[in-house]
Design a protein around this motif. Structure first.
Motif, mmCIF file in Angstrom:
data_model
loop_
_atom_site.group_PDB
_atom_site.id
_atom_site.type_symbol
_atom_site.label_atom_id
_atom_site.label_comp_id
_atom_site.label_asym_id
_atom_site.label_seq_id
_atom_site.Cartn_x
_atom_site.Cartn_y
_atom_site.Cartn_z
ATOM 1 N N GLN A 157 -116.179 9.891 -37.551
ATOM 2 C CA GLN A 157 -115.792 8.836 -38.491
ATOM 3 C C GLN A 157 -114.795 7.857 -37.876
ATOM 4 N N ASP A 547 -120.550 19.244 -45.708
ATOM 5 C CA ASP A 547 -120.038 17.872 -45.711
ATOM 6 C C ASP A 547 -118.513 17.826 -45.775
ATOM 7 N N THR A 550 -115.900 14.657 -45.094
ATOM 8 C CA THR A 550 -116.510 13.324 -45.220
ATOM 9 C C THR A 550 -116.059 12.671 -46.528
#
Length: 700
Positions: A157, A547, A550
């Motif tokens: 990210q 996940d 995130t």
């Protein structure tokens, strides 16, 4: 001595009747003083109870209860760490639950005639210390910040995704064992200076001690029993509510946490009530100003700044980058919050440092003045100043000494092991970086412990950020500066965090007559538990939720991305920032300093000024949890208006029950996720227009 001196001079002048009257008044004053002292004295209540030796304070039953509570509290802290990063003090819950479990245990043994050792407040203190030390590793271990910030999930990210180290159970446990004990040894030689000589308050430690002392009086035991019942009720409600909500969360953006309670447009901008029992409980524990600050930060960012910046798409940043790119709107969200966090952190760092040095100067100056007095006068004046409680506490606090050579030897030995082993875990972290940290860490640990004693504010994260910048810049981007900085942050944070925690526990032990040796040993055992329990709990979350970390996840771990980007800034500078982002960072950085300055200058009235650090938290993840926290505040506020005594007595128990029940539900939820069992229903909310299109599509 002053009264005796006046009396002597009066007699010499021939006023004998006045002298007798003065003596009578003096005797009455002394008797009144003695009666008042007996009324407020804590230790006179317990004077007929024998204080067990330090070895007898450390019982197997205490550590069995501590282990069970450590697992519970590690899940709670981990959930809070991975959602918003706001972690309230859980000392009250630890003390209360520790009292309940061991009181139940000893009552059962007493009825069966098998009780050999009664349950004491010292044993209660050992449990509380052990639990807080263990669950504290879930925070200082960096599972929601620097340690998880090393992972590929977070690295992907950011602009620097090639330098990563994925979590593995083995190296995480080894890392924590190497770095988590140094802070304990660094502060041990200073315990007498901190607690007795400087008389530092340590508000959290003092409050916990008063709580434990009250539990072990007859009236306190009755109240504790009622508090535990209330905690149990709300624990059950919170757990069952979490279980009920699970059925409606088949996929992301489903369930009650996706309920657009304030409208769909507000929901799009993260303004909604997500029915979280955890954050209602957190809101009941946190001060009102913290909750208001978080809400104000959410309104400022998601209500004003982000919609305005989104209108600049195509001018300030390229179109169609996606919501997760740091070169788009996400970059503004992350870096502007970093600017505000750093501004608040640096202001408080220098404020606490100035407090520390000014306090040290004052103590040294007063000590010199005392030394000018004649020795006899000094001793007698000191004995007059010290109350019965203080005399009793000082006597027992100084009884079981921890040798200075043991503390220094332990620090040197662990530091040597750490210098030789950490480069094998993190090749980017060279041995000389670690050596420099360990040479400076005792001073910083003292500063943090002293500042915490004055302000109840541990600046472990700020010291960690300083380590990120210095070591990261030293290593440079070509030599893995990002990972080196994050690892150095972990080393520094663990040292200064455990140092302030142990100092708090020494204060608690001082006020409950628990031996410093038993405090130190229970802290060691609790830290050992935490070094195993916390990584295992994180490993469950990491594997159960693919996940994790995130933006769209139930567990976004916001500080992991923040810490990694701080490391990138330290190594690469500001070249990765989008257009005008640096200017906005400067503005928010300066605003945080200015707000803090105004807050301090206003004194008591400054309590109405928001806290910049709290305002910065929703900049990245949104203000949805702020709605929950404000609901918790509102419940407590109304309750206090209706019946303040009940709210004060049972408010913390209700909050603890809500937090604990929802927190422990994450264990079965994680197990279900690992087993591949998915909820059967997805509850979603659509606009009328979208619903018509869906109906038309399904109809065709």
């Amino acid at each position: 001595m002053a009264n005796n001196g006046i009396g002597d001079r009066v007699v010499d002048n021939g006023f004998e009747s006045l002298h007798e009257h003065a003596d009578g008044e003096h005797e009455l004053e002394q008797n009144d003083k003695k009666l008042k002292e007996e009324e407020v004295s804590v230790e006179r209540v317990f004077q007929h109870k024998v204080v067990p030796s330090w070895r007898n304070q450390l019982t197997l039953r205490a550590f069995a209860v501590s282990l069970a509570l450590s697992i519970l509290f590690s899940f709670i802290v981990m959930k809070l760490n991975l959602t918003t990063g706001i972690i309230p003090s859980l000392n009250v819950s630890a003390g209360l639950l520790g009292f309940f479990f061991l009181k139940t245990w000893t009552k059962f043994l007493e009825k069966s005639g098998m009780l050999r050792q009664p349950f004491t407040r010292q044993e209660n203190t050992v449990i509380q210390t052990c639990v807080v030390a263990s669950s504290g590793i879930a925070f200082s271990g960096g599972f929601g910040s620097y340690l998880f910030g090393m992972s590929k999930r977070v690295a992907d990210q950011t602009s620097e995704s090639s330098d990563f180290k994925n979590p593995k159970l083995g190296w995480m446990i080894a890392f924590l064992f190497v770095v988590s004990f140094l802070g304990l040894f660094s502060v041990v030689p200073l315990r007498k200076i901190m607690i007795i000589d400087f008389k530092l308050t340590y508000p959290s430690g003092t409050a916990t001690a008063h709580l434990i002392n009250s539990f072990h009086t007859p009236q306190g035991a009755k109240l504790a029993k009622k508090q535990v019942k209330v905690l149990g009720k709300f624990f059950s409600f919170s757990f069952l509510w979490g279980f009920f909500q699970w059925f409606y969360t088949a996929t992301d953006q489903c369930g009650f946490q996706a309920f657009p309670s304030l409208g769909l447009k507000a929901y799009h901008n993260k303004f909604y009530f997500d029915f979280s029992a955890t954050y209602i409980g957190v809101g009941m524990i946190c001060p009102y100003i913290i909750n208001i600050s978080v809400l104000l930060g959410g309104i400022l960012s998601w209500g004003l700044m982000w919609p305005l910046i989104e209108n600049k798409e195509g001018d300030w940043y390229p179109k169609d980058l996606g919501d997760g790119s740091l070169h788009g709107i996400q970059g503004y969200r992350v870096f502007i919050s970093i600017g505000m966090i750093l501004g608040d952190g640096l202001y408080n760092f220098f404020k606490v440092i100035i407090h520390t040095f000014f306090g040290l100067y004052t103590h040294v100056r007063d000590k010199r003045r005392e030394n000018v007095l004649p020795v006899d006068d000094q001793d007698s004046s000191l004995s007059l100043k010290l109350s019965y409680d203080d005399q009793r506490r000082i006597e027992l606090f100084l009884k079981d000494q921890i040798p200075t050579w043991f503390a220094i030897g332990g620090y040197v030995a662990i530091a040597a092991i750490s210098v030789s082993t950490l480069p094998h875990i993190f090749p980017q972290l060279k041995w000389y970086y670690i050596l420099v940290i360990y040479l400076t860490a005792p001073t910083l640990a003292f500063c943090n412990a002293y500042g915490c004693g004055l302000t109840d504010w541990s600046l472990a994260s700020t010291y960690g950020n300083i380590a990120i910048f210095t070591i990261g810049a030293w290593a440079g981007s070509s030599h893995g500066g990002v990972l080196a900085g994050l690892a150095a942050c972990g080393v520094m944070m663990n040292i200064v965090s455990t140092a302030s925690d142990l100092s708090q526990d020494f204060k608690t032990g001082y006020l409950t007559l628990a031996s410093p040796r038993s405090m130190f040993v229970s802290q060691i055992i609790g830290t050992t538990m935490g070094c195993v329990v916390s990584p295992c709990v994180f490993w469950i979350f990491y594997n159960a939720f693919p996940d994790l970390g995130t933006v769209t996840s139930e567990y976004p771990a916001p500080y992991a991305l923040v810490f990694r980007n701080i490391a990138i800034l330290g190594v690469e500078g500001f070249k990765t920032l989008p257009k005008n982002c640096l200017l906005l960072c400067y503005v928010l950085f300066g605003s945080a300093i200015l707000i803090n300055l105004i807050k301090d200058l206003l004194g008591k009235r400054g309590r109405f000024i928001p806290v910049p650090m709290a305002m910065a938290i929703p900049f990245y993840i949104g203000p949805y949890f702020a709605i929950d926290m404000c609901v918790g505040s509102l419940i407590l506020f109304v309750w206090e208006k209706i019946n303040k005594a009940k709210a004060d007595a049972f408010g913390p128990a209700v909050a603890s029950g809500l937090i604990c029940g929802d927190g422990i539900w994450t264990l079965p939820a994680s197990i279900l996720a690992l087993a591949g069992i998915k909820p059967p229903i997805c509850m979603k909310f659509l606009s009328r227009a979208t619903n018509e299109r869906v109906d038309a599509f399904l109809g065709s």
